[in-house]
Design a protein around this motif. Structure first.
Motif, PDB file in Angstrom:
ATOM      1  N   ALA A   1       0.836  -1.205   0.000  1.00 43.63           N
ATOM      2  CA  ALA A   1       0.000   0.000   0.000  1.00 43.63           C
ATOM      3  C   ALA A   1       0.870   1.255   0.000  1.00 43.63           C
ATOM      4  O   ALA A   1       0.575   2.219  -0.719  1.00 43.63           O
ATOM      5  CB  ALA A   1      -0.938  -0.002   1.209  1.00 43.63           C
ATOM      6  N   GLU A   2       1.946   1.247   0.769  1.00 43.91           N
ATOM      7  CA  GLU A   2       2.839   2.399   0.801  1.00 43.91           C
ATOM      8  C   GLU A   2       3.461   2.642  -0.569  1.00 43.91           C
ATOM      9  O   GLU A   2       3.517   3.782  -1.046  1.00 43.91           O
ATOM     10  CB  GLU A   2       3.932   2.197   1.844  1.00 43.91           C
ATOM     11  N   ALA A   3       3.902   1.577  -1.227  1.00 41.33           N
ATOM     12  CA  ALA A   3       4.464   1.710  -2.576  1.00 41.33           C
ATOM     13  C   ALA A   3       3.394   2.229  -3.544  1.00 41.33           C
ATOM     14  O   ALA A   3       3.686   3.060  -4.412  1.00 41.33           O
ATOM     15  CB  ALA A   3       5.019   0.375  -3.052  1.00 41.33           C
ATOM     16  N   GLY A   4       2.171   1.748  -3.390  1.00 40.54           N
ATOM     17  CA  GLY A   4       1.078   2.221  -4.236  1.00 40.54           C
ATOM     18  C   GLY A   4       0.823   3.707  -4.056  1.00 40.54           C
ATOM     19  O   GLY A   4       0.758   4.463  -5.029  1.00 40.54           O
ATOM     20  N   TRP A   5       0.683   4.144  -2.804  1.00 35.01           N
ATOM     21  CA  TRP A   5       0.462   5.570  -2.539  1.00 35.01           C
ATOM     22  C   TRP A   5       1.622   6.405  -3.077  1.00 35.01           C
ATOM     23  O   TRP A   5       1.408   7.483  -3.636  1.00 35.01           O
ATOM     24  CB  TRP A   5       0.265   5.830  -1.052  1.00 35.01           C
ATOM     25  N   ALA A   6       2.862   5.936  -2.918  1.00 35.28           N
ATOM     26  CA  ALA A   6       4.016   6.692  -3.423  1.00 35.28           C
ATOM     27  C   ALA A   6       3.889   6.906  -4.934  1.00 35.28           C
ATOM     28  O   ALA A   6       4.136   8.008  -5.432  1.00 35.28           O
ATOM     29  CB  ALA A   6       5.311   5.970  -3.071  1.00 35.28           C
TER      30      ALA A   6
END
Length: 160
Positions: free
Chosen positions: A142-147
């Motif tokens: 999710a963090e990679a997606g938001w980034a």
């Protein structure tokens, strides 16, 4: 744009419970807030390179209002997302829930808080996702997606 990546933090039980990211954009915070609350803008950057058809979106940006959208992968798979706005304080704060197919039945989903700080024509965006409904690996994804989404947001704001 500058970025300060953060990894999921652990709660007292040792499990991950969220994401914290900070970005600075070369845009007024009113424009950044609009990008979070206008369907055409949100559809452009949310999902990164995946298609988010505006005609499959609802966005009632007021406390208690509902939002929903569908992301479409290149193979045609549809990924539905939805939630409820808890706080809408233009142009500095937005808080809403996020649900997807991984959200446990009866759970409210993850909570997203976005705080926008005016830096004299630039905007610092503090993003926080909380909830504890995801595994450590899911929070990393999710963090990679938001980034990636925020890279697209930067592109959108650069054109404004």
């Amino acid at each position: 744009m500058t970025e300060n990546p953060a990894t999921p933090q652990a709660d007292e039980g040792g499990g991950p419970h969220g994401i914290a990211l900070t970005r600075t954009f070369d845009a007024r915070r009113e424009l950044v807030f609009e990008a979070w609350t206008t369907p055409e803008h949100f559809a452009y950057w949310f999902g990164g390179e995946l298609e988010v058809p505006v005609d499959r979106m609802t966005m009632d940006a007021r406390p208690g209002g509902v939002w929903s959208l569908v992301m479409r992968t290149p193979d045609g798979t549809e990924l539905p997302f939805s939630g409820v706005y808890r706080e809408v304080a233009a142009p500095e704060r937005l808080e809403f829930t996020v649900n997807d197919t991984a959200t446990p039945d009866g759970a409210e989903g993850e909570l997203v808080r976005v705080t926008l700080t005016d830096l004299e024509g630039r905007t610092e965006m503090a993003f926080r996702q909380l909830g504890g409904h995801l595994s450590a690996e899911q929070y990393r994804q999710a963090e990679a997606g938001w980034a990636g989404f925020f890279d697209r947001l930067r592109e959108l704001l650069a054109r404004a």
